[in-house]
Design a protein around this motif. Structure first.
Motif, PDB file in Angstrom:
ATOM      1  N   ARG A 179       0.860  -1.187   0.000  1.00 27.50           N
ATOM      2  CA  ARG A 179       0.000   0.000   0.000  1.00 27.50           C
ATOM      3  C   ARG A 179       0.891   1.229   0.000  1.00 27.50           C
ATOM      4  NH1 ARG A 179      -3.133   2.932   3.681  1.00 27.50           N
ATOM      5  NH2 ARG A 179      -2.056   1.984   5.446  1.00 27.50           N
TER       6      ARG A 179
ATOM      7  N   THR B 156      -4.769   5.037   0.910  1.00 22.93           N
ATOM      8  CA  THR B 156      -4.798   4.371  -0.387  1.00 22.93           C
ATOM      9  C   THR B 156      -5.139   2.902  -0.196  1.00 22.93           C
ATOM     10  OG1 THR B 156      -2.440   3.859  -0.253  1.00 22.93           O
ATOM     11  CG2 THR B 156      -3.058   5.918  -1.336  1.00 22.93           C
ATOM     12  N   GLU B 157      -5.566   2.287  -1.304  1.00 20.70           N
ATOM     13  CA  GLU B 157      -5.932   0.887  -1.226  1.00 20.70           C
ATOM     14  C   GLU B 157      -4.705  -0.001  -1.292  1.00 20.70           C
ATOM     15  OE1 GLU B 157      -6.600   2.946  -3.709  1.00 20.70           O
ATOM     16  OE2 GLU B 157      -6.658   1.930  -5.660  1.00 20.70           O
ATOM     17  N   ALA B 158      -4.899  -1.277  -0.922  1.00 18.21           N
ATOM     18  CA  ALA B 158      -3.828  -2.258  -0.974  1.00 18.21           C
ATOM     19  C   ALA B 158      -3.941  -3.108  -2.223  1.00 18.21           C
ATOM     20  CB  ALA B 158      -3.878  -3.154   0.262  1.00 18.21           C
ATOM     21  N   PHE B 159      -2.793  -3.579  -2.685  1.00 16.01           N
ATOM     22  CA  PHE B 159      -2.725  -4.519  -3.806  1.00 16.01           C
ATOM     23  C   PHE B 159      -2.108  -5.814  -3.297  1.00 16.01           C
ATOM     24  CE2 PHE B 159      -3.955  -1.554  -7.018  1.00 16.01           C
ATOM     25  CZ  PHE B 159      -3.527  -0.334  -6.542  1.00 16.01           C
ATOM     26  N   PHE B 160      -2.636  -6.914  -3.817  1.00 20.44           N
ATOM     27  CA  PHE B 160      -2.253  -8.212  -3.288  1.00 20.44           C
ATOM     28  C   PHE B 160      -1.434  -9.031  -4.268  1.00 20.44           C
ATOM     29  CE2 PHE B 160      -4.307  -8.878   0.787  1.00 20.44           C
ATOM     30  CZ  PHE B 160      -5.106  -7.754   0.848  1.00 20.44           C
ATOM     31  N   GLY B 161      -0.547  -9.849  -3.705  1.00 19.00           N
ATOM     32  CA  GLY B 161       0.122 -10.856  -4.483  1.00 19.00           C
ATOM     33  C   GLY B 161      -0.792 -12.037  -4.724  1.00 19.00           C
TER      34      GLY B 161
ATOM     35  N   PHE C 135     -13.005  -0.576   2.656  1.00 20.87           N
ATOM     36  CA  PHE C 135     -12.832  -1.227   1.366  1.00 20.87           C
ATOM     37  C   PHE C 135     -13.675  -2.492   1.289  1.00 20.87           C
ATOM     38  CE2 PHE C 135      -9.075   1.288   0.427  1.00 20.87           C
ATOM     39  CZ  PHE C 135      -8.573   1.568   1.680  1.00 20.87           C
TER      40      PHE C 135
ATOM     41  N   TYR D  20     -13.157  -6.009  -1.008  1.00 18.11           N
ATOM     42  CA  TYR D  20     -12.345  -6.779  -1.932  1.00 18.11           C
ATOM     43  C   TYR D  20     -13.124  -8.024  -2.357  1.00 18.11           C
ATOM     44  CZ  TYR D  20      -8.102  -4.090  -1.002  1.00 18.11           C
ATOM     45  OH  TYR D  20      -7.171  -3.089  -0.922  1.00 18.11           O
TER      46      TYR D  20
ATOM     47  N   LEU E 111      -6.788 -11.391  -4.212  1.00 20.84           N
ATOM     48  CA  LEU E 111      -7.830 -10.415  -3.911  1.00 20.84           C
ATOM     49  C   LEU E 111      -7.738  -9.222  -4.833  1.00 20.84           C
ATOM     50  CD1 LEU E 111      -7.394 -12.015  -1.123  1.00 20.84           C
ATOM     51  CD2 LEU E 111      -8.617 -10.065  -0.139  1.00 20.84           C
TER      52      LEU E 111
ATOM     53  N   LEU F 219     -12.882   6.598   1.071  1.00 19.99           N
ATOM     54  CA  LEU F 219     -11.780   7.308   1.723  1.00 19.99           C
ATOM     55  C   LEU F 219     -12.277   8.606   2.345  1.00 19.99           C
ATOM     56  CD1 LEU F 219      -9.025   6.747  -1.000  1.00 19.99           C
ATOM     57  CD2 LEU F 219      -9.455   5.410   1.066  1.00 19.99           C
TER      58      LEU F 219
ATOM     59  N   LEU G  58      -4.161  -2.803   8.170  1.00 17.59           N
ATOM     60  CA  LEU G  58      -5.276  -3.106   7.285  1.00 17.59           C
ATOM     61  C   LEU G  58      -5.919  -4.386   7.803  1.00 17.59           C
ATOM     62  CD1 LEU G  58      -6.891  -2.647   4.678  1.00 17.59           C
ATOM     63  CD2 LEU G  58      -5.079  -3.864   3.439  1.00 17.59           C
TER      64      LEU G  58
END
Lengths: 112, 113
Positions: free
Chosen positions: A94, A99-104, B34, B36, B44, B51, B101
């Motif tokens: 992140r 801000t949003e998170a991005f995943f593996g 959020f 997901y 995900l 926000l 998170l």
């Protein structure tokens, strides 16, 4: 897709052995997270990092340690693997505070 | 500490019916919320986010969620679901002062023909 890579993608290991999972990012994002996903429990936070050498525990940190010696890599170590640590592990990144998170894509770990 | 509760573990629904997936959070500080989605055997993906600003947020594939501060909720809705919406949905919150998170337990949406 966000530049985030987990390795290995699959691993089988024996009880009592140490295991290290790697999360590598090419986005220069500040925050990095490790989660485990188990049926009925959703994603549970193990450890997270808010900068190089800055880490903190999540809700299920016992038996796990982490290191972040450079921005792009966040390592998760199972010091002595147990069968209860059989799970799918996800890394996330992140950029900033809102801000949003991005995943593996996840690492499937089986401890036998 | 923050927590997120998804009130339904499984939601079966027929195709073209409306659906609501419920999410409640606990917080004493500013929150960022959020949803997901996780399709079978995948990672995900972000579905939508709150926000700041308008409390109603929408995704490109017809989902929407409304931030309700007084009820500490962020429920996800879709007026007409498709078979392809079958997936697991996770609600998440960022703890503003720590950057943690936190995710809920997930809700499996099963769309039946």
């Amino acid at each position: 897709d966000a530049g985030i890579t987990q390795s290995p993608r699959h691993k089988v290991t024996e009880t009592g052995t140490p295991v290290t999972l790697r999360c590598h990012q090419t986005e220069n994002h500040r925050y990095m997270y490790w989660y485990r996903q188990d049926p009925g429990h959703g994603l549970r936070l193990i450890h997270y990092s808010y900068g190089v050498k800055d880490t903190d525990k999540g809700e299920v940190s016992d038996g796990y340690s982490v290191s972040r010696s450079k921005t792009e890599d966040f390592l998760l170590t199972l010091e002595s693997a147990t069968s209860s640590q059989t799970s799918v592990y996800f890394c996330a990144i992140r950029q900033g505070p809102n801000t949003e998170a991005f995943f593996g894509q996840g690492t499937r770990l089986t401890v036998v | 500490a923050q927590s997120v509760t998804q009130l339904d573990s499984q939601v079966p629904v027929f195709e073209e019916a409306p659906v609501e997936l419920r999410c409640n959070y606990s917080s004493s500080v500013s929150v960022y919320l959020f949803w997901y989605v996780q399709y079978p055997n995948q990672g995900l993906q972000l579905l939508l986010k709150y926000l700041s600003g308008s409390t109603l947020v929408k995704s490109i594939n017809g989902f929407e969620a409304e931030f309700n501060k007084s009820q500490t909720s962020f429920h996800l809705r879709k007026p007409s679901v498709h078979i392809s919406d079958t997936a697991e949905y996770f609600c998440a919150v960022i703890e503003g002062n720590t950057g943690k998170l936190i995710f809920g337990q997930g809700t499996t949406l099963q769309v039946k023909p």
